[in-house]
Design an enzyme around this catalytic site. Sequence first.
Site, PDB file in Angstrom:
ATOM      1  N   THR A 153       9.322   0.161  -3.878  1.00 11.13           N
ATOM      2  CA  THR A 153       8.586   0.663  -2.782  1.00 11.13           C
ATOM      3  C   THR A 153       9.738   1.866  -2.151  1.00 11.13           C
ATOM      4  OG1 THR A 153       8.232  -1.919  -2.215  1.00 11.13           O
ATOM      5  CG2 THR A 153       8.887   0.223  -0.146  1.00 11.13           C
ATOM      6  N   ARG A 181      -3.299  -9.615  -0.440  1.00 13.45           N
ATOM      7  CA  ARG A 181      -1.963  -9.810   0.383  1.00 13.45           C
ATOM      8  C   ARG A 181      -1.254  -8.437   0.793  1.00 13.45           C
ATOM      9  NH1 ARG A 181       3.468  -7.829  -0.857  1.00 13.45           N
ATOM     10  NH2 ARG A 181       4.708  -8.499  -0.290  1.00 13.45           N
ATOM     11  N   SER A 183       1.856  -6.292   3.127  1.00 18.10           N
ATOM     12  CA  SER A 183       3.097  -6.067   3.265  1.00 18.10           C
ATOM     13  C   SER A 183       3.819  -5.926   3.553  1.00 18.10           C
ATOM     14  CB  SER A 183       3.524  -4.959   1.956  1.00 18.10           C
ATOM     15  OG  SER A 183       4.634  -4.610   2.162  1.00 18.10           O
ATOM     16  N   ASP A 184       5.275  -6.785   4.175  1.00 17.78           N
ATOM     17  CA  ASP A 184       6.177  -6.653   5.208  1.00 17.78           C
ATOM     18  C   ASP A 184       5.344  -5.107   6.206  1.00 17.78           C
ATOM     19  OD1 ASP A 184       7.734  -5.901   2.557  1.00 17.78           O
ATOM     20  OD2 ASP A 184       8.800  -4.989   3.562  1.00 17.78           O
ATOM     21  N   THR A 202      13.385  -2.611   1.711  1.00 20.12           N
ATOM     22  CA  THR A 202      12.443  -2.592  -0.011  1.00 20.12           C
ATOM     23  C   THR A 202      12.872  -3.881  -0.254  1.00 20.12           C
ATOM     24  OG1 THR A 202      12.268  -2.572  -1.846  1.00 20.12           O
ATOM     25  CG2 THR A 202      14.581  -1.333  -0.671  1.00 20.12           C
ATOM     26  N   GLY A 203      12.290  -4.709  -0.975  1.00 22.77           N
ATOM     27  CA  GLY A 203      12.793  -6.349  -1.710  1.00 22.77           C
ATOM     28  C   GLY A 203      11.647  -6.959  -1.446  1.00 22.77           C
ATOM     29  N   GLY A 205       8.831  -9.181   0.099  1.00 17.54           N
ATOM     30  CA  GLY A 205       8.286  -9.173   1.432  1.00 17.54           C
ATOM     31  C   GLY A 205       7.968  -9.860   2.836  1.00 17.54           C
TER      32      GLY A 205
HETATM   33  N1  GLY Z   1       8.666  -4.737   0.690  1.00 13.89           N
HETATM   34  C1  GLY Z   1       7.156  -4.621  -0.875  1.00 13.89           C
HETATM   35  C2  GLY Z   1       6.904  -6.141  -0.421  1.00 13.89           C
HETATM   36  O1  GLY Z   1       6.592  -7.082  -0.547  1.00 13.89           O
HETATM   37  O2  GLY Z   1       5.341  -5.654  -0.184  1.00 13.89           O
END
Ligand code: GLY
Length: 279
Positions: A153, A181, A183-184, A202-203, A205
């Site tokens: 990301t 799905r 993302s955060d 980042t990480g 989500g």
């Molecule tokens: N942080 C990116 C995701 O999980 O989509």
Amino acid sequence: MIPKIIIHGGAGKRPRNKTRIEKVRKTIKEVLERSRPVLEERSALEAVVHAVSLLEDNPLFNAGTGSVLQADGKARLTASLMDGSTSKFSAVINVQNVKNPIRIAHLLQRERYCVLAGREALTFARAKGFRYFNPVTAERLRDWKRSQGMCGTVGAVAIDARGNIAAGTSTGGVGNATPGRASDVASTCGNYADGRVGISCTGAGESIVNLALAARIATRVIDGMKLQRAVEKSLKELERAGDKAGIVAVTKKGELFYFYNTEFMSYGFLEGDKLFTGK
Ligand code: GLY
């Protein structure tokens, strides 16, 4: 205020390939150098859009070109932008066949309904002139079924000479995830900016959303906690919930900060004449 920008290219497992790590570091440096004139001559918001779109164009990262594929073999791209000077969040969620989702999020800053998803987001983008572009690379097709847990990301947070802050984040999400799905990054959990602080996450989500990570850090800073303490405390809480992440952040005082509890995060920042890249 000395204009400053901090960017990341994702957090997660350390890539095994040292050449890849070096390529990522070199790209981060180039992106910072190419974002400098935009930051100095225009604004934090435009510098963030510029930096994120350069990262989206590089297939090393999981955003724009080179995004990972969901379980049905499709790349669905998500990007968000928050202008700290107006506290306005805009985002495009799970859009297919475009080059730079961050630029769609930028256009959405001018709209009343500023978060759009899926096919309708694509209809909006096409009407605004965004042409067909296939972001799927041969490498992502090859690794499609084993791309879960991948990092990549991308994000940027900047403060300009007027003291305005902006944050932008872009991702292909999680490899081999259930189609659709989200993302955060599509929320203020993953990307946040106001007049006092800007944050790009980042990480993992789902956990970032469960903890409302970016908003949680921002609230702590607004309530008086030091940025470093707010980030470290919030990431400890994420770790207790069984997950890991990385963040880059800027405060209105011009403090830059990065932190990750993953094995690896690629990042770099520009602060006046000083350019620094981590690995
Ligand atoms: N942080 C990116 C995701 O999980 O989509």
